[in-house]
Design a protein around this motif. Sequence first.
Motif, PDB file in Angstrom:
ATOM      1  N   PHE A 151      -3.560 -49.647 -41.331  1.00 52.54           N
ATOM      2  CA  PHE A 151      -4.577 -50.269 -42.175  1.00 52.54           C
ATOM      3  C   PHE A 151      -4.453 -51.779 -42.102  1.00 52.54           C
ATOM      4  N   PRO A 152      -5.565 -52.500 -42.293  1.00 51.74           N
ATOM      5  CA  PRO A 152      -6.914 -51.942 -42.479  1.00 51.74           C
ATOM      6  C   PRO A 152      -7.469 -51.419 -41.159  1.00 51.74           C
ATOM      7  N   LEU A 153      -8.303 -50.400 -41.245  1.00 50.60           N
ATOM      8  CA  LEU A 153      -8.898 -49.858 -40.031  1.00 50.60           C
ATOM      9  C   LEU A 153     -10.416 -49.937 -40.105  1.00 50.60           C
ATOM     10  N   ILE A 154     -11.015 -49.948 -38.924  1.00 47.22           N
ATOM     11  CA  ILE A 154     -12.468 -49.960 -38.782  1.00 47.22           C
ATOM     12  C   ILE A 154     -12.872 -48.662 -38.106  1.00 47.22           C
ATOM     13  N   LEU A 155     -13.794 -47.937 -38.708  1.00 48.11           N
ATOM     14  CA  LEU A 155     -14.232 -46.654 -38.173  1.00 48.11           C
ATOM     15  C   LEU A 155     -15.238 -46.835 -37.038  1.00 48.11           C
ATOM     16  N   GLY A 156     -15.538 -45.715 -36.380  1.00 47.07           N
ATOM     17  CA  GLY A 156     -16.697 -45.659 -35.504  1.00 47.07           C
ATOM     18  C   GLY A 156     -16.398 -45.777 -34.029  1.00 47.07           C
ATOM     19  N   SER A 157     -17.274 -45.130 -33.229  1.00 45.73           N
ATOM     20  CA  SER A 157     -17.133 -45.174 -31.775  1.00 45.73           C
ATOM     21  C   SER A 157     -18.452 -45.417 -31.054  1.00 45.73           C
ATOM     22  N   ASP A 158     -19.594 -45.004 -31.655  1.00 44.18           N
ATOM     23  CA  ASP A 158     -20.878 -45.050 -30.954  1.00 44.18           C
ATOM     24  C   ASP A 158     -21.629 -46.347 -31.231  1.00 44.18           C
ATOM     25  N   VAL A 159     -21.931 -47.083 -30.168  1.00 47.32           N
ATOM     26  CA  VAL A 159     -22.614 -48.364 -30.340  1.00 47.32           C
ATOM     27  C   VAL A 159     -23.748 -48.523 -29.338  1.00 47.32           C
ATOM     28  N   SER A 160     -24.671 -49.371 -29.725  1.00 47.92           N
ATOM     29  CA  SER A 160     -25.674 -49.877 -28.792  1.00 47.92           C
ATOM     30  C   SER A 160     -25.853 -51.351 -29.103  1.00 47.92           C
ATOM     31  N   GLY A 161     -25.907 -52.161 -28.040  1.00 41.32           N
ATOM     32  CA  GLY A 161     -26.004 -53.593 -28.276  1.00 41.32           C
ATOM     33  C   GLY A 161     -26.204 -54.367 -26.987  1.00 41.32           C
ATOM     34  N   VAL A 162     -25.848 -55.641 -27.035  1.00 39.09           N
ATOM     35  CA  VAL A 162     -26.069 -56.556 -25.915  1.00 39.09           C
ATOM     36  C   VAL A 162     -24.746 -57.164 -25.476  1.00 39.09           C
ATOM     37  N   VAL A 163     -24.526 -57.221 -24.176  1.00 36.24           N
ATOM     38  CA  VAL A 163     -23.286 -57.782 -23.632  1.00 36.24           C
ATOM     39  C   VAL A 163     -23.235 -59.286 -23.900  1.00 36.24           C
ATOM     40  N   GLU A 164     -22.128 -59.700 -24.542  1.00 35.25           N
ATOM     41  CA  GLU A 164     -21.907 -61.121 -24.827  1.00 35.25           C
ATOM     42  C   GLU A 164     -20.972 -61.764 -23.814  1.00 35.25           C
ATOM     43  N   ALA A 165     -20.034 -60.984 -23.289  1.00 34.09           N
ATOM     44  CA  ALA A 165     -19.077 -61.508 -22.314  1.00 34.09           C
ATOM     45  C   ALA A 165     -18.476 -60.339 -21.556  1.00 34.09           C
ATOM     46  N   VAL A 166     -17.998 -60.623 -20.341  1.00 37.45           N
ATOM     47  CA  VAL A 166     -17.317 -59.589 -19.545  1.00 37.45           C
ATOM     48  C   VAL A 166     -16.018 -60.180 -19.007  1.00 37.45           C
ATOM     49  N   ALA A 167     -14.997 -59.352 -18.931  1.00 38.60           N
ATOM     50  CA  ALA A 167     -13.736 -59.794 -18.333  1.00 38.60           C
ATOM     51  C   ALA A 167     -13.937 -60.060 -16.845  1.00 38.60           C
ATOM     52  N   ARG A 168     -13.082 -60.882 -16.280  1.00 39.74           N
ATOM     53  CA  ARG A 168     -13.245 -61.301 -14.886  1.00 39.74           C
ATOM     54  C   ARG A 168     -13.201 -60.139 -13.902  1.00 39.74           C
ATOM     55  N   ASP A 169     -12.465 -59.084 -14.258  1.00 40.99           N
ATOM     56  CA  ASP A 169     -12.316 -57.970 -13.329  1.00 40.99           C
ATOM     57  C   ASP A 169     -13.376 -56.884 -13.510  1.00 40.99           C
ATOM     58  N   VAL A 170     -14.353 -57.146 -14.364  1.00 41.26           N
ATOM     59  CA  VAL A 170     -15.399 -56.153 -14.631  1.00 41.26           C
ATOM     60  C   VAL A 170     -16.606 -56.403 -13.734  1.00 41.26           C
ATOM     61  N   HIS A 171     -17.075 -55.348 -13.111  1.00 43.06           N
ATOM     62  CA  HIS A 171     -18.277 -55.426 -12.284  1.00 43.06           C
ATOM     63  C   HIS A 171     -19.271 -54.381 -12.780  1.00 43.06           C
ATOM     64  N   GLY A 172     -20.538 -54.660 -12.605  1.00 39.32           N
ATOM     65  CA  GLY A 172     -21.556 -53.701 -13.017  1.00 39.32           C
ATOM     66  C   GLY A 172     -22.236 -54.037 -14.323  1.00 39.32           C
ATOM     67  N   PHE A 173     -21.677 -54.980 -15.092  1.00 40.03           N
ATOM     68  CA  PHE A 173     -22.304 -55.433 -16.332  1.00 40.03           C
ATOM     69  C   PHE A 173     -22.333 -56.955 -16.346  1.00 40.03           C
ATOM     70  N   SER A 174     -23.413 -57.476 -16.922  1.00 37.98           N
ATOM     71  CA  SER A 174     -23.577 -58.924 -17.003  1.00 37.98           C
ATOM     72  C   SER A 174     -23.974 -59.320 -18.416  1.00 37.98           C
ATOM     73  N   VAL A 175     -23.717 -60.569 -18.758  1.00 38.99           N
ATOM     74  CA  VAL A 175     -24.124 -61.078 -20.060  1.00 38.99           C
ATOM     75  C   VAL A 175     -25.634 -60.882 -20.219  1.00 38.99           C
ATOM     76  N   GLY A 176     -26.044 -60.358 -21.361  1.00 43.70           N
ATOM     77  CA  GLY A 176     -27.451 -60.100 -21.627  1.00 43.70           C
ATOM     78  C   GLY A 176     -27.880 -58.664 -21.388  1.00 43.70           C
ATOM     79  N   ASP A 177     -27.054 -57.872 -20.699  1.00 36.95           N
ATOM     80  CA  ASP A 177     -27.381 -56.457 -20.488  1.00 36.95           C
ATOM     81  C   ASP A 177     -27.389 -55.709 -21.822  1.00 36.95           C
TER      82      ASP A 177
END
Length: 336
Positions: free
Chosen positions: A68-94
């Motif tokens: 604790f404290p904990l935050i619940l939940g797993s299912d999300v929909s939203g917009v990419v704000e940033a990606v780690a350097r080793d991530v491919h296939g997603f871009s900011v704004g997706d």
Amino acid sequence: MSKDTMKAIRQYEFGGPEVLRYEEAPFPELKPGEVLVRVHAVGINPPDWYLREGYKDLPPEWQPAVSFPLILGSDVSGVVEAVARDVHGFSVGDEVFGMVRFPSMGESTAYAEYVTAPASDLALKPAGIDHVLAAGAPMAGLTGWQFLMELGHSEANPFQPEPHRPVPLKGKTVLINGAAGGVGHIAVQLAKWQGAHVIAVASGKHESFLRGLGADEFIDYTKNSPEDIAKDVDLVLDTLGGPTTGRFLRTLKRGGALFPVFIGFSDAEEAAKLGITVSMTQVRSNGPQLAELGRLLDAGTVRVAIDSTFPLSDARKAHERVSGGHIQGKIVLTIV
């Protein structure tokens, strides 16, 4: 809110909806392999309220340790704000959606304005649906997919020694118990898409809804026990599961299968005598499978029903709605 904090729903103890607090929380830190998502909507699922309560119905040895404290939940929909350097296939704004880090209890933290997620847990949001509908899809859709169509992973099954194996659905009769709920209403559509004859079990007020989704037959459990009516069924998907799921053995033909979504089945000896396979699994995050489901959502082949929506700040009220039961589809939290 500063750049170091965000709004989130946190809890400091196990309990009812009253333990959920809307407050400032630390901003998530982006790590290798991850994507930072500005959350627009959050889907509520049974594991959320199970964790909120402390998994009190599980045997002590199965109850996960959380901090604790904990935050619940797993299912999300939203917009990419940033990606780690080793991530491919997603871009900011997706625009993306996903079931984040499930089943790592207490690590998903989706009831928040921002969430970091392993890139492998996400898929591009279907352009044809909004964030509310997309947030309602991941866990319910992946549960239906992994129980009925393709497991999609090789992780050990926590519920039984052998892996869960879906069965062919084309031309088969499939009974879905709890058909109006989150998993149930999507499973009805997936089974129909695969060519099954679908019997939906729910309360009478959901009949027109389920027939509209493609159910061929409907059983109102408030008037008739489904095990007294349905016969020679090939597969039962019991989305409610629990200790009463064994009653569905009576509906199945020899060589059939019973898939309970929740633990509690205790009639293994009877199932063996009847030649019936009883199998279950634990749904796991899977971005590629979600992308496949996304194409069905985009085409309108499968649709997500929304029972109700609440602002993130009213997560307590959303959980109170859960307690009221008779949910048709999904409950979703929204973030402006």
